[in-house]
Design a protein around this motif. Sequence first.
Motif, PDB file in Angstrom:
ATOM      1  N   GLU A 157       0.918  -1.597   0.197  1.00  0.00           N
ATOM      2  CA  GLU A 157       0.023  -0.017  -0.105  1.00  0.00           C
ATOM      3  C   GLU A 157       1.032   0.998   0.129  1.00  0.00           C
ATOM      4  O   GLU A 157       0.636   2.553   0.026  1.00  0.00           O
ATOM      5  CB  GLU A 157      -1.182   0.086   1.164  1.00  0.00           C
ATOM      6  N   TRP A 158       1.707   1.168  -0.124  1.00  0.00           N
ATOM      7  CA  TRP A 158       3.143   2.575   0.313  1.00  0.00           C
ATOM      8  C   TRP A 158       3.106   2.787   1.298  1.00  0.00           C
ATOM      9  O   TRP A 158       3.263   4.367   0.913  1.00  0.00           O
ATOM     10  CB  TRP A 158       3.248   2.768  -1.321  1.00  0.00           C
ATOM     11  N   GLN A 159       2.603   2.182   2.607  1.00  0.00           N
ATOM     12  CA  GLN A 159       3.330   2.465   3.406  1.00  0.00           C
ATOM     13  C   GLN A 159       4.615   2.556   3.431  1.00  0.00           C
ATOM     14  O   GLN A 159       4.998   1.091   3.847  1.00  0.00           O
ATOM     15  CB  GLN A 159       2.240   1.777   4.526  1.00  0.00           C
TER      16      GLN A 159
ATOM     17  N   VAL B 299      11.551  12.918   4.993  1.00  0.00           N
ATOM     18  CA  VAL B 299      10.691  13.584   5.934  1.00  0.00           C
ATOM     19  C   VAL B 299      11.475  12.883   7.121  1.00  0.00           C
ATOM     20  O   VAL B 299      12.026  11.521   7.150  1.00  0.00           O
ATOM     21  CB  VAL B 299       9.073  13.688   5.291  1.00  0.00           C
ATOM     22  N   ASP B 300      10.811  12.954   8.071  1.00  0.00           N
ATOM     23  CA  ASP B 300      10.491  12.185   9.476  1.00  0.00           C
ATOM     24  C   ASP B 300       9.678  11.913   9.914  1.00  0.00           C
ATOM     25  O   ASP B 300       8.929  12.351  10.362  1.00  0.00           O
ATOM     26  CB  ASP B 300      11.508  13.470  10.491  1.00  0.00           C
ATOM     27  N   TYR B 301       9.977  10.644   8.867  1.00  0.00           N
ATOM     28  CA  TYR B 301       8.921   9.217   9.892  1.00  0.00           C
ATOM     29  C   TYR B 301       8.258   9.474  10.576  1.00  0.00           C
ATOM     30  O   TYR B 301       6.976   9.132  11.155  1.00  0.00           O
ATOM     31  CB  TYR B 301       9.310   8.002   8.646  1.00  0.00           C
TER      32      TYR B 301
ATOM     33  N   LEU C 240       2.160   7.686  -0.950  1.00  0.00           N
ATOM     34  CA  LEU C 240       1.159   8.401  -1.674  1.00  0.00           C
ATOM     35  C   LEU C 240       0.615   9.334  -1.644  1.00  0.00           C
ATOM     36  O   LEU C 240      -0.053  10.836  -2.471  1.00  0.00           O
ATOM     37  CB  LEU C 240       0.162   7.286  -2.328  1.00  0.00           C
ATOM     38  N   LEU C 241      -0.268   9.198  -0.306  1.00  0.00           N
ATOM     39  CA  LEU C 241      -0.736  10.197   0.423  1.00  0.00           C
ATOM     40  C   LEU C 241      -0.167  11.730   0.250  1.00  0.00           C
ATOM     41  O   LEU C 241      -0.612  13.022  -0.148  1.00  0.00           O
ATOM     42  CB  LEU C 241      -1.270   9.684   1.550  1.00  0.00           C
ATOM     43  N   MET C 242       0.906  11.625   1.316  1.00  0.00           N
ATOM     44  CA  MET C 242       1.907  13.033   0.917  1.00  0.00           C
ATOM     45  C   MET C 242       1.931  12.868  -0.559  1.00  0.00           C
ATOM     46  O   MET C 242       2.332  14.244  -0.334  1.00  0.00           O
ATOM     47  CB  MET C 242       3.154  11.968   1.643  1.00  0.00           C
TER      48      MET C 242
ATOM     49  N   ASN D  99       0.262  16.887  -0.383  1.00  0.00           N
ATOM     50  CA  ASN D  99       1.342  17.668   0.253  1.00  0.00           C
ATOM     51  C   ASN D  99       2.001  18.548  -1.355  1.00  0.00           C
ATOM     52  O   ASN D  99       2.365  18.321  -2.267  1.00  0.00           O
ATOM     53  CB  ASN D  99       2.290  16.920   0.891  1.00  0.00           C
ATOM     54  N   GLU D 100       1.374  20.083  -1.400  1.00  0.00           N
ATOM     55  CA  GLU D 100       1.040  20.466  -2.522  1.00  0.00           C
ATOM     56  C   GLU D 100       3.533  20.961  -2.231  1.00  0.00           C
ATOM     57  O   GLU D 100       3.488  21.128  -3.131  1.00  0.00           O
ATOM     58  CB  GLU D 100       0.729  22.231  -2.416  1.00  0.00           C
TER      59      GLU D 100
END
Length: 274
Positions: A127-129, A142-144, A155-157, A161-162
């Motif tokens: 799921e690309w998590q 990014v600091d996950y 995918l959500l990011m 995220n613009e």
Amino acid sequence: MTPQDDNLLGNYLRERRQRLDAAKLGYTLLRRRTPGLRREEVAVRACVSTTWYTWLEQGRGGAPSEEVLERLARALELSAAERDHLFLLAQNRLPGVTWQAGVDVSPSLQRVLDSMENTPALVKTAEWQVVAWNLAATKVFVDYAELPPAQRNILLMMFRNEEMKKRLPDWHKVTRGMVANFRADVARTGASEHVRALVDELCEMSDTFRQLWQSQEVSQHGEGIKQLWLPDEGVLELEYSTFAVEGKPGLSLVVFNPRQQHDRDCVARLMARP
């Protein structure tokens, strides 16, 4: 060829049956002359008749169906690799894809990530998590750890995220390839039903994702070059390679190697920052 070679499936079933710990599975050890479970006990666990199972071990039970093989695999407590071997012996093919969440990352795999000091690397699900990462990944991407687990989805990011559009000079090309890769991962791991909510969410939030998803493009993540614009550093180029995690079909290890010396110097400067 010996008679034993003619009955590879039956021999395999018998050996796996005899390997089982009867006491651990709750069976009495009284009047038990042979190791493991009896044929009738395996038959009950697999919901098949004792006669048919006996014939199967003797090499005269016919070809079992996929459903029966799955039940036998569970009854004999086979590992994923042993289950695959069972299907190869019985049907000369691997079993169909079965979804496995596969979000647990072993300590040894995490140590592999941590050993790559100046090379960003992460582990993602179908799921690309993002479920594991190293320090370099937090400096470059990014600091996950600072994100809630539900927000660690690539995918959500990417589509929500613009800021990502500013950081990726070739955002449209990247997202097109990413959605095609995502579709391939979903098909490979049998995750179609499990990603439905994620796909719906992405389609609702992004017209671009919806159009890309409806295009039905499929491709493998494999390897390639990722360009990333960083404040005060300019464009960073990373060569990425994707590796399957053995025994975890839903997990992939992605390594981002700085492409040239100035890219390595850039990552080193980022790593030196507090």
